[in-house]
Scaffold this motif. Structure first.
Motif, short mmCIF file in Angstrom:
data_model
loop_
_atom_site.label_atom_id
_atom_site.label_comp_id
_atom_site.label_asym_id
_atom_site.label_seq_id
_atom_site.Cartn_x
_atom_site.Cartn_y
_atom_site.Cartn_z
N HIS A 43 4.79 4.58 5.93
CA HIS A 43 3.58 5.22 5.30
C HIS A 43 2.40 5.03 6.12
O HIS A 43 1.09 5.34 5.62
CB HIS A 43 3.20 4.56 3.66
N LYS B 161 -5.26 7.69 4.02
CA LYS B 161 -4.66 7.69 5.39
C LYS B 161 -4.86 5.93 5.56
O LYS B 161 -5.46 5.38 5.14
CB LYS B 161 -5.66 8.15 6.63
N THR C 65 0.81 -1.13 0.02
CA THR C 65 0.08 -0.06 -0.11
C THR C 65 0.96 1.30 -0.09
O THR C 65 0.23 2.33 0.03
CB THR C 65 -1.05 0.09 1.29
N LYS C 66 1.97 0.93 -0.26
CA LYS C 66 3.02 2.39 0.02
C LYS C 66 2.68 3.13 -1.16
O LYS C 66 2.86 4.15 -1.45
CB LYS C 66 4.43 1.71 -0.09
N LYS C 67 2.33 2.41 -2.27
CA LYS C 67 2.30 3.34 -3.67
C LYS C 67 1.00 4.24 -3.53
O LYS C 67 0.49 5.09 -4.30
CB LYS C 67 1.76 2.29 -4.83
N PHE C 68 0.00 4.00 -2.47
CA PHE C 68 -1.14 5.05 -2.61
C PHE C 68 -0.72 6.21 -1.78
O PHE C 68 -0.25 6.34 -0.85
CB PHE C 68 -2.32 4.24 -1.67
N LYS C 69 -1.18 7.25 -2.47
CA LYS C 69 -0.83 8.66 -1.97
C LYS C 69 -2.17 9.25 -1.67
O LYS C 69 -3.39 8.70 -2.17
CB LYS C 69 -0.39 9.69 -3.18
N ASP C 70 -2.31 10.18 -0.77
CA ASP C 70 -3.39 11.10 -0.43
C ASP C 70 -4.29 9.95 0.40
O ASP C 70 -5.58 10.26 0.05
CB ASP C 70 -4.14 11.74 -1.56
N ASN D 4 0.00 5.44 8.99
CA ASN D 4 -0.30 6.76 9.83
C ASN D 4 -0.69 6.41 11.45
O ASN D 4 -0.32 7.37 12.38
CB ASN D 4 -1.55 7.51 9.26
#
Ligand code: SAH
Ligand code: SF4
Ligand code: F3S
Length: 460
Positions: free
Chosen positions: A110, A89, A82-87, A112
């Motif tokens: 990454h 939480k 899931t590191k690839k997902f930006k924006d 939170n």
């Protein structure tokens, strides 16, 4: 937390929560799956709706399991991806989070936030803090309040509901991580559970309830109440058809409970009663507090009390230093007990448990081989046990349509928790109907039936 609702936004404290999507992955036992239902019910109050698509999600949550190393490894690799997902939480809850939050937050940059098994009912606070900009925080304290008010607000979409009646486990079996991840036993009060189930039946159309706990039959000890008493009270709820409970420990099967299996009209004919091993010396090393003879005595009493009872179990293959004779005793036990099915696992060393500190001479290969032998033995017995279903009529609850060997069939569950498949010629929708079926063929792993008649969605 005060909620002001309008169709677009929910104002919570200083933050506005627009409609958002949450993707939630669950590992582990029914308890954890139920915790996930609770999480989603809480998050709907922050305007989150669930999605199956990670790409579509604003919030990614993992509700984790620590029972065996394999479960842990699967989660670590999913979290890594899931590191690839930006924006988005990202949060982790459940049994791994309870013990390893700090390490997780350190290792996965990454990630939170993390929260433990007793913080499930505070998930809104966690998500609020994350959206308020706080990062890298963990909540793993044990909850003293025991607020279960979310139970009756869960959206089920089916007539089946799970209800938590006891948290934690005090048994400390030598191999098991659960007492560390779920804390000490704490039972809910009987009347509170009865009130919840009554509400679920009257307002949510629930007809089948599964009472949940890691050690569910020690329910009530702290309050002078008992599972047998609870079942007797639940039985009186008009409209409730079926009561199940899971998971039980053989030590806490009381005579009172055995008697209720004979007298109750609503209690399921299925009991999951994990034995773990057929060897007394292994059971001793496991700190299971009973002998094989005691266990078989319970099975006999239960079968006398309710001749239709179906018993299933759990087995651990290759406990540390298990000899060939001790392993053979488990194979023999399977023949004696004639379980309806078993969940079987190769022993997995869990950090912090007593078994992890044993000077073990077995290797993975031996464990795997013993596991396969146990499974082969059970399949043989299971084929015989299931054959006894052929020609009998069962009232079943239809759960869904499934593709079975390229044919569309209805999948239904018997009172005794066996799955049967059947077809109907008419195209009517039978989902969540109660129907009678006659079993025409059965193998160890599947059971085919003929449709007889449907009673619709509610039995009288
Ligand atoms: N409370 C339940 C079991 C919960 S865990 C009971 O006491 O029966 C579910 C199952 O996982 C256990 O019954 C056991 O068979 C298996 N299990 C637990 N710890 C394990 C370990 N370290 N290695 C392999 N299997 C394990
Ligand atoms: Fe684990 Fe034993 Fe508790 Fe079951 S009873 S959860 S196996 S410690
Ligand atoms: Fe796994 Fe925790 Fe359940 S360790 S089996 S999710 S209690």
């Amino acid at each position: 937390m005060e909620l002001t609702t309008n169709p677009e936004n929910k104002q919570v404290g200083d933050l506005s929560f627009p409609a958002r999507k949450v993707w939630l992955k669950t590992y582990g036992c029914q308890m954890n799956y139920h915790d996930s239902e609770r999480i989603l019910a809480h998050l709907s109050e922050l305007n989150f709706t669930p999605t199956d698509d990670q790409n579509d999600a604003d919030l990614l949550l993992f509700n984790t399991c620590a029972i065996r190393d394999l479960a842990n490894q699967k989660f670590y690799s999913h979290l890594g991806e899931t590191k690839k997902f930006k924006d988005v939480k990202i949060g982790v809850s459940g049994c791994i989070a309870q013990t390893d939050s700090k390490e997780l937050l350190k290792k996965y940059k990454h990630l939170n936030f993390a929260f433990g098994t007793d913080a499930v009912d505070n998930v809104k606070e966690m998500v609020y803090r994350a959206y308020a900009g706080e990062d890298k925080f963990a909540v793993t304290s044990w909850d003293k309040t025991g607020d279960y008010s979310i139970e009756t607000k869960i959206t089920h979409g089916s007539p089946q509901a799970f209800v938590n009646i006891i948290k934690g486990c005090d048994k400390f079996c030598s191999y098991c991580i659960v007492p560390f991840t779920r804390g000490r036993e704490k039972s809910r009060r009987l009347q509170e559970v009865v009130d919840d189930v009554t509400k679920l039946v009257q307002h949510s159309g629930i007809q089948e309830v599964t009472l949940l706990g890691q050690n569910v039959n020690s329910y009530g000890k702290d309050n002078g109440e008992s599972l047998a008493q609870l079942i007797t009270e639940l039985e009186k709820i008009s409209g409730l058809q079926l009561i199940r409970y899971t998971t039980s420990h053989p030590y806490d099967v009381s005579d009172e409970l055995i008697a209720v299996h004979g007298t109750s009209k609503k209690l399921s004919n299925h009991l999951h009663l994990p034995i773990q091993s057929g060897s007394n010396t292994v059971l001793q090393r496991m700190l299971r507090e009973y002998t094989v003879e005691h266990y078989l005595g319970l099975v006999e009493k239960l079968r006398k009390s309710n001749p239709n009872i179906v018993i299933s179990s759990d087995i651990i293959a290759g406990f540390p230093n298990e000899t060939q004779e001790e392993h053979q005793a488990t194979l023999d036990l399977l023949k004696q007990a004639r379980f309806d099915f078993i969940y079987s696992y190769a022993f997995s060393s869990r950090p912090g448990t007593k078994a992890a500190r044993m000077n073990d001479i077995l290797d993975d290969e031996v464990r795997g081989q013993r596991l396969r032998q146990i499974q082969a033995q059970q399949i043989e017995i299971q084929a015989e046990v299931r054959q006894e279903m052929v020609g009998k009529t069962y009232r079943v609850l239809v759960e869904e349509k499934t593709a079975f060997k390229n044919e569309e069939k209805w999948k239904a569950r018997t009172n005794c928790n066996r799955i049967v498949h059947f077809q109907t010629s008419a195209g009517e929708n039978l989902q969540w109907n109660w129907v009678d079926v006659k079993v025409v063929s059965a193998t160890a792993l599947s059971c085919q039936a003929e449709f007889i008649t449907s009673y619709g969605r509610f039995l009288n």
